[in-house]
Motif scaffolding. Structure first.
Motif, mmCIF file in Angstrom:
data_model
loop_
_atom_site.group_PDB
_atom_site.id
_atom_site.type_symbol
_atom_site.label_atom_id
_atom_site.label_comp_id
_atom_site.label_asym_id
_atom_site.label_seq_id
_atom_site.Cartn_x
_atom_site.Cartn_y
_atom_site.Cartn_z
ATOM 1 N N ILE A 140 79.474 76.162 -99.415
ATOM 2 C CA ILE A 140 78.818 75.677 -98.194
ATOM 3 C C ILE A 140 78.343 76.807 -97.285
ATOM 4 O O ILE A 140 77.901 76.559 -96.164
ATOM 5 C CB ILE A 140 79.735 74.719 -97.403
ATOM 6 C CG1 ILE A 140 80.999 75.419 -96.921
ATOM 7 C CG2 ILE A 140 80.060 73.484 -98.226
ATOM 8 C CD1 ILE A 140 81.815 74.584 -95.948
ATOM 9 N N ASP A 141 78.436 78.057 -97.753
ATOM 10 C CA ASP A 141 77.851 79.181 -97.026
ATOM 11 C C ASP A 141 76.335 79.075 -97.182
ATOM 12 O O ASP A 141 75.733 79.622 -98.095
ATOM 13 C CB ASP A 141 78.378 80.500 -97.600
ATOM 14 C CG ASP A 141 77.891 81.722 -96.826
ATOM 15 O OD1 ASP A 141 76.973 81.566 -96.000
ATOM 16 O OD2 ASP A 141 78.427 82.819 -97.063
ATOM 17 N N VAL A 142 75.704 78.352 -96.265
ATOM 18 C CA VAL A 142 74.296 77.998 -96.423
ATOM 19 C C VAL A 142 73.354 79.187 -96.258
ATOM 20 O O VAL A 142 72.180 79.095 -96.643
ATOM 21 C CB VAL A 142 73.888 76.869 -95.448
ATOM 22 C CG1 VAL A 142 74.567 75.568 -95.816
ATOM 23 C CG2 VAL A 142 74.190 77.249 -94.007
ATOM 24 N N MET A 143 73.836 80.307 -95.712
ATOM 25 C CA MET A 143 72.993 81.491 -95.653
ATOM 26 C C MET A 143 73.071 82.285 -96.958
ATOM 27 O O MET A 143 72.117 82.943 -97.344
ATOM 28 C CB MET A 143 73.374 82.370 -94.462
ATOM 29 C CG MET A 143 73.131 81.703 -93.114
ATOM 30 S SD MET A 143 71.480 80.958 -92.909
ATOM 31 C CE MET A 143 70.390 82.362 -93.127
ATOM 32 N N LYS A 144 74.196 82.219 -97.650
ATOM 33 C CA LYS A 144 74.312 82.849 -98.963
ATOM 34 C C LYS A 144 73.699 81.946 -100.039
ATOM 35 O O LYS A 144 73.132 82.422 -101.018
ATOM 36 C CB LYS A 144 75.792 83.104 -99.297
ATOM 37 C CG LYS A 144 76.029 83.824 -100.623
ATOM 38 C CD LYS A 144 75.511 85.256 -100.569
ATOM 39 C CE LYS A 144 75.923 86.052 -101.799
ATOM 40 N NZ LYS A 144 75.271 85.595 -103.033
ATOM 41 N N ASN A 145 73.835 80.638 -99.847
ATOM 42 C CA ASN A 145 73.305 79.648 -100.795
ATOM 43 C C ASN A 145 72.288 78.760 -100.083
ATOM 44 O O ASN A 145 72.536 77.578 -99.843
ATOM 45 C CB ASN A 145 74.442 78.790 -101.359
ATOM 46 C CG ASN A 145 75.540 79.630 -101.980
ATOM 47 O OD1 ASN A 145 75.290 80.464 -102.829
ATOM 48 N ND2 ASN A 145 76.766 79.412 -101.533
ATOM 49 N N PRO A 146 71.130 79.291 -99.709
ATOM 50 C CA PRO A 146 70.180 78.535 -98.876
ATOM 51 C C PRO A 146 69.635 77.280 -99.545
ATOM 52 O O PRO A 146 69.174 76.365 -98.864
ATOM 53 C CB PRO A 146 69.053 79.556 -98.624
ATOM 54 C CG PRO A 146 69.175 80.542 -99.734
ATOM 55 C CD PRO A 146 70.641 80.634 -100.042
ATOM 56 N N GLU A 147 69.723 77.206 -100.892
ATOM 57 C CA GLU A 147 69.181 76.026 -101.573
ATOM 58 C C GLU A 147 69.964 74.760 -101.251
ATOM 59 O O GLU A 147 69.521 73.650 -101.555
ATOM 60 C CB GLU A 147 69.148 76.240 -103.089
ATOM 61 C CG GLU A 147 70.463 76.659 -103.716
ATOM 62 C CD GLU A 147 70.719 78.158 -103.600
ATOM 63 O OE1 GLU A 147 71.865 78.569 -103.774
ATOM 64 O OE2 GLU A 147 69.783 78.913 -103.312
ATOM 65 N N ILE A 148 71.135 74.892 -100.626
ATOM 66 C CA ILE A 148 71.878 73.711 -100.192
ATOM 67 C C ILE A 148 71.046 72.909 -99.192
ATOM 68 O O ILE A 148 70.942 71.685 -99.272
ATOM 69 C CB ILE A 148 73.219 74.120 -99.552
ATOM 70 C CG1 ILE A 148 74.159 74.698 -100.609
ATOM 71 C CG2 ILE A 148 73.891 72.927 -98.853
ATOM 72 C CD1 ILE A 148 75.413 75.302 -100.030
ATOM 73 N N LEU A 149 70.450 73.619 -98.227
ATOM 74 C CA LEU A 149 69.648 72.957 -97.204
ATOM 75 C C LEU A 149 68.254 73.557 -97.086
ATOM 76 O O LEU A 149 67.279 72.863 -96.868
ATOM 77 C CB LEU A 149 70.332 73.058 -95.832
ATOM 78 C CG LEU A 149 71.642 72.311 -95.645
ATOM 79 C CD1 LEU A 149 72.256 72.666 -94.296
ATOM 80 C CD2 LEU A 149 71.434 70.804 -95.729
ATOM 81 N N PHE A 150 68.162 74.880 -97.208
ATOM 82 C CA PHE A 150 66.952 75.591 -96.826
ATOM 83 C C PHE A 150 66.053 75.892 -98.024
ATOM 84 O O PHE A 150 65.863 77.036 -98.410
ATOM 85 C CB PHE A 150 67.316 76.883 -96.105
ATOM 86 C CG PHE A 150 68.172 76.662 -94.898
ATOM 87 C CD1 PHE A 150 67.838 75.697 -93.967
ATOM 88 C CD2 PHE A 150 69.314 77.408 -94.693
ATOM 89 C CE1 PHE A 150 68.630 75.476 -92.858
ATOM 90 C CE2 PHE A 150 70.105 77.210 -93.576
ATOM 91 C CZ PHE A 150 69.769 76.232 -92.661
#
Length: 434
Positions: A229-239
């Motif tokens: 859930i580190d959305v800046m490391k894994n942006p494909e979650i949201l971004f």
């Protein structure tokens, strides 16, 4: 945007975000655990305890950050606002900084504790956002700029982070499973596509499967799930590149942390998209446009699709419906760079049994807090056999609960009263066995 692209986005997101529920009569999942002898009490540290509260209404501030100044040592408060902070004895003259979104920081000398628990009260910040470097009328432009500046805003060096992880499963009000672990996180730079690696250092678990309706209900992923859930490391979650096709962004009332202005950006899936996506809030530093916090939940309107996303196996005579899936990620700042500080996932699962009058409701919670870290200047690595796999389930082992100094010098999230009661109960059961 066609339906196929939405489906792909949703499925790919799920595999990054998942805490998979395995529900069956006999689930054989890879288990891993490692225990170290903690019979020797390492007393090379002082322990400081207290509560972080709202100064006006005395409400506990959950997941407030407590950091030792000029170090990377930190911890967070539990759901009752309580914290425990272990600091090396040679740092007894240091100061700590207590911070919480929307409140003014408070700096306190460690000597003020003087062997007692402190009640630290924070004051709400007054936020009047002045002119900033992007037009607040365009939330889409803001979120694109956040992603564009990831390389300059986030820690772009390899690091090794020590973190504490806790995982609980409750059936209604009773704990049926409790797991805790200290892990080392080998974090890759935020611009790197390489997956972060976890090495399990020390763990303990107890589970009471008599209360699980003869089911084996386990959280798959363990500590690795909180890294997804580190959305800046894994942006494909949201971004994703087409995120504005999936989501509507809008501004909320701004706030503050560390005396820095913070944009609050709401987002929700567009009404014509029927597949379950997310809704929530993003907190963005107004000066650097770094995202400092994200709080979001899965849209649960389509029950059948949500169930497919989470449930791997189940008995034919049971219907399993997740009714809540909420996620929180907090970032901390050091020397102008932001990095993962705290992650939390909350799930609620309902099981309806055929030919049974009552259903079963389970609450599952996982959280992980980084308590110390250093730059990985020597490029240290973890052998494949020592890496914690994403398919792991911490094995059922209660021996650590009988050791009063099990965690030694490592900082942990202070257990709430209900968890303390569960641990005491486990200890009583272990004494009976001995």
């Amino acid at each position: 945007m066609n339906k196929k692209s939405i489906f792909f986005h949703n499925r790919y997101t799920t595999f990054l975000l998942f805490i998979l529920l395995t529900i069956s009569y006999s689930a054989h999942i890879q288990a891993f655990t490692y225990f170290q002898d903690s019979s020797q009490d390492n007393t090379n540290y002082n322990e400081y305890k207290g509560y972080i509260l709202d100064s006006e209404n005395k409400r506990p501030l959950i997941s407030a950050s407590i950091e030792v100044n000029e170090t990377n040592i930190s911890t967070v408060t539990n759901d009752e606002g309580k914290f425990s902070l272990k600091v090396p004895k040679d740092m007894a003259n240091r100061k700590i900084t207590v911070s919480y979104l929307g409140y003014r920081d408070k700096v306190i000398m460690l000597s003020k504790f003087n062997g007692k628990e402190l009640k630290i009260k924070l004051n709400i910040s007054i936020t009047e956002l002045s002119e900033v470097n992007i037009d607040p009328k365009d939330p889409n432009a803001l979120i694109r700029e956040v992603i564009k500046r990831k390389g300059s805003n986030y820690l772009n060096e390899k690091s090794i982070m020590t973190a504490f992880y806790r995982e609980t499963i409750k059936k209604r009000r009773s704990y049926v499973s409790l797991s805790e672990a200290v892990v080392d996180v080998y974090k890759n730079p935020y611009e790197s596509t390489k997956t972060d690696i976890i090495k399990l250092f020390k763990a303990r678990k107890s589970a009471n499967y008599k209360k699980l309706d003869t089911l084996t209900l386990k959280l798959q992923g363990g500590p690795t799930s909180t890294l997804y859930i580190d959305v800046m490391k894994n942006p494909e979650i949201l971004f994703t590149k087409s995120m504005t096709d999936f989501y509507v962004f809008s501004f909320d009332k701004s706030t503050k942390i560390h005396d820095q202005y913070i944009y609050v950006l709401n987002f929700k899936q567009r009404p014509y998209i029927k597949e379950p996506l997310y809704y929530g809030k993003l907190y963005i530093d107004a000066e650097t446009l770094a995202m400092t916090k994200a709080v979001f939940s899965l849209n649960m309107e389509n029950k059948e699709e949500v169930s497919k996303m989470f449930v791997r196996k189940k008995p034919k005579k049971a219907k399993v419906y997740p009714t809540q899936a909420s996620y929180t990620i907090d970032y901390r700042q050091k020397d102008g760079k932001w990095y993962y500080g705290y992650g939390r996932i909350d799930l609620v699962v309902k099981i309806n049994w055929k030919k049974k009058l009552f259903n079963s409701v389970y609450k599952l919670n996982v959280e992980m807090a980084v308590t110390d870290w250093k730059k990985n200047i020597n490029n240290e690595t973890v052998k494949v056999k020592d890496q914690l796999k994403s398919s792991v389930v911490i094995s059922d082992e209660a021996s650590g609960f009988s050791d009063p100094v099990f965690w030694g010098e490592y900082n942990v999230i202070e257990p709430e009263k209900s968890i303390e009661s569960a641990i005491k109960k486990i200890k009583r059961q272990l004494r009976k066995l001995n």
